[in-house]
Scaffold this active site. Structure first.
Site, PDB file in Angstrom:
ATOM      1  N   ASN A  10       5.339 -14.747  -1.255  1.00 14.15           N
ATOM      2  CA  ASN A  10       6.540 -13.969  -1.560  1.00 14.15           C
ATOM      3  C   ASN A  10       7.683 -14.578  -0.762  1.00 14.15           C
ATOM      4  O   ASN A  10       7.808 -14.334   0.439  1.00 14.15           O
ATOM      5  CB  ASN A  10       6.318 -12.494  -1.196  1.00 14.15           C
ATOM      6  CG  ASN A  10       7.563 -11.656  -1.471  1.00 14.15           C
ATOM      7  OD1 ASN A  10       8.540 -12.145  -2.039  1.00 14.15           O
ATOM      8  ND2 ASN A  10       7.524 -10.401  -1.064  1.00 14.15           N
ATOM      9  N   LYS A  24      10.722 -13.920  -0.991  1.00 19.05           N
ATOM     10  CA  LYS A  24      11.821 -12.946  -0.783  1.00 19.05           C
ATOM     11  C   LYS A  24      13.162 -13.608  -1.102  1.00 19.05           C
ATOM     12  O   LYS A  24      13.219 -14.460  -1.988  1.00 19.05           O
ATOM     13  CB  LYS A  24      11.747 -12.366   0.630  1.00 19.05           C
ATOM     14  CG  LYS A  24      10.346 -11.818   0.938  1.00 19.05           C
ATOM     15  CD  LYS A  24      10.259 -10.980   2.175  1.00 19.05           C
ATOM     16  CE  LYS A  24       8.815 -10.504   2.357  1.00 19.05           C
ATOM     17  NZ  LYS A  24       8.658  -9.581   3.485  1.00 19.05           N
ATOM     18  N   HIS A  66       7.292  -3.345  -3.876  1.00 19.75           N
ATOM     19  CA  HIS A  66       7.305  -3.854  -2.501  1.00 19.75           C
ATOM     20  C   HIS A  66       8.041  -2.849  -1.620  1.00 19.75           C
ATOM     21  O   HIS A  66       9.010  -2.224  -2.053  1.00 19.75           O
ATOM     22  CB  HIS A  66       7.993  -5.221  -2.451  1.00 19.75           C
ATOM     23  CG  HIS A  66       7.774  -5.920  -1.144  1.00 19.75           C
ATOM     24  ND1 HIS A  66       8.469  -5.584  -0.010  1.00 19.75           N
ATOM     25  CD2 HIS A  66       6.907  -6.891  -0.789  1.00 19.75           C
ATOM     26  CE1 HIS A  66       8.036  -6.343   0.987  1.00 19.75           C
ATOM     27  NE2 HIS A  66       7.086  -7.146   0.548  1.00 19.75           N
ATOM     28  N   GLU A  91      10.108  -3.209   0.643  1.00 20.98           N
ATOM     29  CA  GLU A  91      11.548  -3.478   0.796  1.00 20.98           C
ATOM     30  C   GLU A  91      12.327  -2.923  -0.398  1.00 20.98           C
ATOM     31  O   GLU A  91      13.440  -2.437  -0.244  1.00 20.98           O
ATOM     32  CB  GLU A  91      11.769  -4.994   0.976  1.00 20.98           C
ATOM     33  CG  GLU A  91      11.298  -5.456   2.350  1.00 20.98           C
ATOM     34  CD  GLU A  91      10.787  -6.888   2.404  1.00 20.98           C
ATOM     35  OE1 GLU A  91      11.059  -7.678   1.493  1.00 20.98           O
ATOM     36  OE2 GLU A  91      10.070  -7.200   3.394  1.00 20.98           O
ATOM     37  N   GLU A 122       0.205  -3.473   1.946  1.00 12.65           N
ATOM     38  CA  GLU A 122       1.091  -4.061   2.945  1.00 12.65           C
ATOM     39  C   GLU A 122       1.579  -2.980   3.912  1.00 12.65           C
ATOM     40  O   GLU A 122       2.554  -2.277   3.609  1.00 12.65           O
ATOM     41  CB  GLU A 122       2.310  -4.703   2.266  1.00 12.65           C
ATOM     42  CG  GLU A 122       1.962  -5.824   1.324  1.00 12.65           C
ATOM     43  CD  GLU A 122       3.112  -6.813   1.184  1.00 12.65           C
ATOM     44  OE1 GLU A 122       2.871  -7.999   1.431  1.00 12.65           O
ATOM     45  OE2 GLU A 122       4.243  -6.401   0.873  1.00 12.65           O
ATOM     46  N   GLY A 170       6.639  -8.935   8.620  1.00 15.44           N
ATOM     47  CA  GLY A 170       7.682  -9.665   9.337  1.00 15.44           C
ATOM     48  C   GLY A 170       7.721  -9.373  10.826  1.00 15.44           C
ATOM     49  O   GLY A 170       8.665  -9.750  11.517  1.00 15.44           O
ATOM     50  N   SER A 220       2.268 -10.277   7.953  1.00 18.09           N
ATOM     51  CA  SER A 220       2.076 -11.297   8.987  1.00 18.09           C
ATOM     52  C   SER A 220       0.790 -12.112   8.821  1.00 18.09           C
ATOM     53  O   SER A 220       0.144 -12.466   9.808  1.00 18.09           O
ATOM     54  CB  SER A 220       2.154 -10.669  10.386  1.00 18.09           C
ATOM     55  OG  SER A 220       3.428 -10.079  10.593  1.00 18.09           O
TER      56      SER A 220
HETATM   57  P1  13P Z   1       5.320 -11.399   6.184  1.00 14.50           P
HETATM   58  O1  13P Z   1       4.157 -12.255   5.792  1.00 14.50           O
HETATM   59  O2  13P Z   1       6.555 -12.173   6.524  1.00 14.50           O
HETATM   60  O3  13P Z   1       4.939 -10.375   7.197  1.00 14.50           O
HETATM   61  O4  13P Z   1       5.722 -10.563   4.841  1.00 14.50           O
HETATM   62  C1  13P Z   1       4.754  -9.860   4.177  1.00 14.50           C
HETATM   63  C2  13P Z   1       5.317  -9.406   2.881  1.00 14.50           C
HETATM   64  O5  13P Z   1       6.166  -8.535   2.824  1.00 14.50           O
HETATM   65  C3  13P Z   1       4.844 -10.082   1.669  1.00 14.50           C
HETATM   66  O6  13P Z   1       5.249  -9.379   0.532  1.00 14.50           O
END
Ligand code: 13P
Length: 253
Positions: A9, A11, A97, A99, A169, A175, A215
């Protein structure tokens, strides 16, 4: 065996030029995958066609949208439809997601509608669920995730859920560099599978790939993916580094 999937991903990162360098580098250092394995690249909309063209010759490599709109077409300035994604041969779409739930107020019914329109267009959703730190600390994560699954997936038929992809997740691990422990991941993945078994039976639930996200890095992927109910990962930061993501792909069962 269930499909084992490493999904990148990206982003809202990279320019097209940077994206092309990254994907070229990755193609140079990765091999065809095994029959039961898949690599999925959820890249920003403007890069989808370019990335698709670069991965098309690799076996079991696919592209994904990071979102799509829940309406068919029309006066929705700035949105991207499932039909548009289908028309450029996108395979998967990440939906729900954390976010998007947080910054764009995506609700359970909206996500149910997005799932429907994706399925109608032959796109495979990667449905995300997961709890915040406050919910984890209150130890109510199991019922919280169960509600997310019920509200957005339980209107689907057993046939539609066969081979479906869910990503767990935990928001506190995204992150932050802080992963769920192997035990925490396995416990929640088993819970998710159990929720699906209770509603749809073991044949359906055993066919669902449940990915872990939060992560995931080259140095922890093997341990997390080794858990019995973890079928790969949804990877943010580490998917922006070719060598990291290549190692994560090599960690799939
Ligand atoms: P990270 O791997 O940067 O923690 O992000 C996870 C994520 O949100 C994947 O969709």
């Amino acid at each position: 065996m269930r499909k084992q999937i490493a999904a990148a991903n990206w982003k809202m990162n990279l320019t097209l030029q940077e994206a092309e360098i990254l994907i070229d580098e990755l193609m140079d250092i990765t091999h065809d995958l095994k029959e039961n394995q898949k690599a999925v690249f959820a890249v920003p909309f403007p890069f989808l066609i370019s990335v698709k063209n670069k991965i098309v010759d690799k076996k079991n490599f696919f592209v994904a949208g990071q979102n799509c709109y829940d309406k068919k077409a029309g006066a929705y300035t700035g949105e991207v439809s499932a039909e548009m994604l289908k028309s450029i041969v996108v395979d998967y779409v990440i939906l729900g997601h954390s976010e998007r739930r947080e910054y764009f107020n995506e609700s359970h019914p909206m996500l149910a509608a997005k799932i429907n329109i994706c399925l109608e267009n032959g796109l495979k959703p990667i449905f995300c669920c997961g709890e915040s730190l406050a919910i984890r600390e209150a130890e109510t994560q199991n019922s919280y995730v169960e509600t997310q699954l019920k509200e957005s997936l339980f209107h689907l038929s057993a046939e539609q859920l066969t081979g479906f992809v869910i990503a767990y997740e935990p928001i506190w691990a995204i992150g932050t560099g802080k992963t769920a422990s192997n035990e925490q991941a396995q416990e929640m993945h088993a819970h998710i599978r159990n929720v699906m078994t209770n509603q749809y039976g073991a044949v359906v639930s055993e066919s669902i790939s449940i990915l872990y996200g939060g992560s995931v890095k080259a140095n922890n992927a093997k341990d997390i993916f080794g858990q019995p109910d973890v079928d790969g990962g949804l990877v943010g930061g580490a998917s922006l580094v070719a060598a990291e993501f290549a190692a994560i792909l090599n960690s799939l069962k």
